[in-house]
Design a protein around this motif. Structure first.
Motif, PDB file in Angstrom:
ATOM      1  N   MET A 185       0.827  -1.187   0.000  1.00 16.45           N
ATOM      2  CA  MET A 185       0.000   0.000   0.000  1.00 16.45           C
ATOM      3  C   MET A 185       0.873   1.253   0.000  1.00 16.45           C
ATOM      4  SD  MET A 185      -3.061   0.688  -0.142  1.00 16.45           S
ATOM      5  CE  MET A 185      -4.092   2.065  -0.040  1.00 16.45           C
ATOM      6  N   LYS A 186       2.008   1.147   0.663  1.00 20.58           N
ATOM      7  CA  LYS A 186       2.911   2.281   0.747  1.00 20.58           C
ATOM      8  C   LYS A 186       3.417   2.680  -0.635  1.00 20.58           C
ATOM      9  CE  LYS A 186       5.757   1.823   4.085  1.00 20.58           C
ATOM     10  NZ  LYS A 186       6.911   1.507   4.933  1.00 20.58           N
ATOM     11  N   TYR A 187       3.691   1.682  -1.466  1.00 19.45           N
ATOM     12  CA  TYR A 187       4.214   1.967  -2.801  1.00 19.45           C
ATOM     13  C   TYR A 187       3.146   2.570  -3.710  1.00 19.45           C
ATOM     14  CZ  TYR A 187       8.159  -0.751  -1.194  1.00 19.45           C
ATOM     15  OH  TYR A 187       9.225  -1.198  -0.485  1.00 19.45           O
ATOM     16  N   VAL A 188       1.900   2.184  -3.507  1.00 25.67           N
ATOM     17  CA  VAL A 188       0.807   2.757  -4.285  1.00 25.67           C
ATOM     18  C   VAL A 188       0.680   4.254  -3.992  1.00 25.67           C
ATOM     19  CG1 VAL A 188      -1.702   2.745  -4.624  1.00 25.67           C
ATOM     20  CG2 VAL A 188      -0.451   0.590  -4.440  1.00 25.67           C
ATOM     21  N   VAL A 189       0.778   4.609  -2.726  1.00 28.81           N
ATOM     22  CA  VAL A 189       0.694   6.019  -2.331  1.00 28.81           C
ATOM     23  C   VAL A 189       1.880   6.802  -2.886  1.00 28.81           C
ATOM     24  CG1 VAL A 189       0.704   7.591  -0.360  1.00 28.81           C
ATOM     25  CG2 VAL A 189      -0.693   5.522  -0.295  1.00 28.81           C
ATOM     26  N   ILE A 190       3.061   6.235  -2.842  1.00 28.00           N
ATOM     27  CA  ILE A 190       4.250   6.917  -3.366  1.00 28.00           C
ATOM     28  C   ILE A 190       4.115   7.140  -4.869  1.00 28.00           C
ATOM     29  CG2 ILE A 190       6.725   6.632  -3.808  1.00 28.00           C
ATOM     30  CD1 ILE A 190       6.884   5.234  -1.061  1.00 28.00           C
ATOM     31  N   VAL A 191       3.683   6.124  -5.597  1.00 24.80           N
ATOM     32  CA  VAL A 191       3.506   6.264  -7.046  1.00 24.80           C
ATOM     33  C   VAL A 191       2.427   7.304  -7.348  1.00 24.80           C
ATOM     34  CG1 VAL A 191       2.679   5.050  -9.105  1.00 24.80           C
ATOM     35  CG2 VAL A 191       4.354   3.976  -7.613  1.00 24.80           C
ATOM     36  N   ALA A 192       1.362   7.317  -6.558  1.00 20.38           N
ATOM     37  CA  ALA A 192       0.297   8.301  -6.772  1.00 20.38           C
ATOM     38  C   ALA A 192       0.808   9.718  -6.541  1.00 20.38           C
ATOM     39  CB  ALA A 192      -0.877   8.004  -5.845  1.00 20.38           C
ATOM     40  N   PHE A 193       1.593   9.929  -5.494  1.00 18.42           N
ATOM     41  CA  PHE A 193       2.142  11.260  -5.247  1.00 18.42           C
ATOM     42  C   PHE A 193       3.086  11.689  -6.361  1.00 18.42           C
ATOM     43  CE2 PHE A 193       1.080  10.983  -0.588  1.00 18.42           C
ATOM     44  CZ  PHE A 193       0.212  12.065  -0.616  1.00 18.42           C
ATOM     45  N   VAL A 194       3.878  10.777  -6.866  1.00 23.15           N
ATOM     46  CA  VAL A 194       4.775  11.107  -7.983  1.00 23.15           C
ATOM     47  C   VAL A 194       3.961  11.479  -9.217  1.00 23.15           C
ATOM     48  CG1 VAL A 194       6.472  10.125  -9.565  1.00 23.15           C
ATOM     49  CG2 VAL A 194       6.728   9.780  -7.116  1.00 23.15           C
ATOM     50  N   LEU A 254      -6.831   8.879  -5.171  1.00 24.55           N
ATOM     51  CA  LEU A 254      -5.938   8.470  -4.080  1.00 24.55           C
ATOM     52  C   LEU A 254      -6.656   8.537  -2.737  1.00 24.55           C
ATOM     53  CD1 LEU A 254      -3.146   7.681  -3.011  1.00 24.55           C
ATOM     54  CD2 LEU A 254      -2.615  10.118  -2.918  1.00 24.55           C
ATOM     55  N   PHE A 255      -7.434   9.591  -2.511  1.00 19.57           N
ATOM     56  CA  PHE A 255      -8.195   9.707  -1.271  1.00 19.57           C
ATOM     57  C   PHE A 255      -9.175   8.549  -1.117  1.00 19.57           C
ATOM     58  CE2 PHE A 255     -11.997  11.215   0.962  1.00 19.57           C
ATOM     59  CZ  PHE A 255     -11.437  11.496   2.198  1.00 19.57           C
ATOM     60  N   LEU A 256      -9.875   8.211  -2.200  1.00 20.17           N
ATOM     61  CA  LEU A 256     -10.832   7.109  -2.138  1.00 20.17           C
ATOM     62  C   LEU A 256     -10.140   5.766  -1.898  1.00 20.17           C
ATOM     63  CD1 LEU A 256     -13.318   8.125  -4.962  1.00 20.17           C
ATOM     64  CD2 LEU A 256     -13.648   8.268  -2.480  1.00 20.17           C
ATOM     65  N   VAL A 257      -8.963   5.563  -2.500  1.00 16.02           N
ATOM     66  CA  VAL A 257      -8.222   4.316  -2.290  1.00 16.02           C
ATOM     67  C   VAL A 257      -7.792   4.195  -0.835  1.00 16.02           C
ATOM     68  CG1 VAL A 257      -6.043   3.152  -2.829  1.00 16.02           C
ATOM     69  CG2 VAL A 257      -7.484   4.002  -4.666  1.00 16.02           C
ATOM     70  N   VAL A 258      -7.311   5.291  -0.252  1.00 12.70           N
ATOM     71  CA  VAL A 258      -6.902   5.261   1.156  1.00 12.70           C
ATOM     72  C   VAL A 258      -8.115   5.018   2.049  1.00 12.70           C
ATOM     73  CG1 VAL A 258      -5.976   6.687   3.027  1.00 12.70           C
ATOM     74  CG2 VAL A 258      -4.827   6.635   0.830  1.00 12.70           C
ATOM     75  N   LEU A 259      -9.246   5.641   1.733  1.00 17.08           N
ATOM     76  CA  LEU A 259     -10.462   5.448   2.517  1.00 17.08           C
ATOM     77  C   LEU A 259     -10.944   3.994   2.452  1.00 17.08           C
ATOM     78  CD1 LEU A 259     -12.322   7.290   4.191  1.00 17.08           C
ATOM     79  CD2 LEU A 259     -13.738   7.521   2.167  1.00 17.08           C
ATOM     80  N   VAL A 260     -10.955   3.415   1.272  1.00 21.08           N
ATOM     81  CA  VAL A 260     -11.367   2.018   1.115  1.00 21.08           C
ATOM     82  C   VAL A 260     -10.392   1.090   1.831  1.00 21.08           C
ATOM     83  CG1 VAL A 260     -11.604   0.155  -0.578  1.00 21.08           C
ATOM     84  CG2 VAL A 260     -12.688   2.361  -0.992  1.00 21.08           C
ATOM     85  N   ALA A 261      -9.095   1.385   1.728  1.00 18.61           N
ATOM     86  CA  ALA A 261      -8.095   0.553   2.405  1.00 18.61           C
ATOM     87  C   ALA A 261      -8.275   0.606   3.922  1.00 18.61           C
ATOM     88  CB  ALA A 261      -6.687   1.009   2.020  1.00 18.61           C
ATOM     89  N   TYR A 262      -8.646   1.761   4.446  1.00 18.98           N
ATOM     90  CA  TYR A 262      -8.898   1.874   5.886  1.00 18.98           C
ATOM     91  C   TYR A 262     -10.109   1.040   6.288  1.00 18.98           C
ATOM     92  CZ  TYR A 262     -10.417   3.837  10.310  1.00 18.98           C
ATOM     93  OH  TYR A 262     -10.843   3.983  11.602  1.00 18.98           O
ATOM     94  N   PHE A 263     -11.191   1.142   5.526  1.00 17.49           N
ATOM     95  CA  PHE A 263     -12.398   0.393   5.868  1.00 17.49           C
ATOM     96  C   PHE A 263     -12.225  -1.117   5.673  1.00 17.49           C
ATOM     97  CE2 PHE A 263     -14.771   4.491   5.151  1.00 17.49           C
ATOM     98  CZ  PHE A 263     -15.103   4.654   6.490  1.00 17.49           C
ATOM     99  N   MET A 264     -11.367  -1.523   4.754  1.00 16.14           N
ATOM    100  CA  MET A 264     -11.116  -2.951   4.535  1.00 16.14           C
ATOM    101  C   MET A 264     -10.126  -3.513   5.555  1.00 16.14           C
ATOM    102  SD  MET A 264     -12.965  -3.877   1.958  1.00 16.14           S
ATOM    103  CE  MET A 264     -12.256  -5.305   1.210  1.00 16.14           C
ATOM    104  N   GLY A 265      -9.476  -2.646   6.322  1.00 24.81           N
ATOM    105  CA  GLY A 265      -8.538  -3.103   7.333  1.00 24.81           C
ATOM    106  C   GLY A 265      -7.119  -3.301   6.818  1.00 24.81           C
ATOM    107  N   TRP A 266      -6.839  -2.827   5.611  1.00 23.28           N
ATOM    108  CA  TRP A 266      -5.496  -2.995   5.050  1.00 23.28           C
ATOM    109  C   TRP A 266      -4.500  -2.036   5.671  1.00 23.28           C
ATOM    110  CZ3 TRP A 266      -7.722  -2.782  -0.543  1.00 23.28           C
ATOM    111  CH2 TRP A 266      -8.408  -3.969  -0.797  1.00 23.28           C
TER     112      TRP A 266
END
Length: 76
Positions: free
Chosen positions: A1-10, A54-66
């Motif tokens: 998940m960390k790499y997805v966020v980094i790629v999204a910020f780039v 990116l915001f929606l992906v982080v929100l879904v990841a939080y609700f899924m427990g990832w």
């Protein structure tokens, strides 16, 4: 998940840089080429859309427990 966020910020920063280049580039435009304003608006629209995604992906990841919140404890 960390790499997805980094790629999204780039990708977001790259889109912002592209919009800056289109905005700052001067000179005569070719007839077959899209106007600078349209390219700049497209790059900025991509940045906004990707930020929302990116915001929606982080929100879904939080609700899924990832991902779990690890904020600082409150001091009283």
């Amino acid at each position: 998940m960390k790499y997805v966020v980094i790629v999204a910020f780039v990708a977001i920063l790259g889109s912002l840089a592209a919009a800056l280049v289109y905005m700052m580039r001067g000179g005569v435009q070719d007839e077959g080429e899209a106007p600078r304003q349209r390219r700049m608006a497209r790059a900025l629209a991509f940045r906004v859309g990707f930020s929302v995604l990116l915001f929606l992906v982080v929100l879904v990841a939080y609700f899924m427990g990832w991902i779990q919140p690890t904020g600082l404890p409150l001091q009283r």
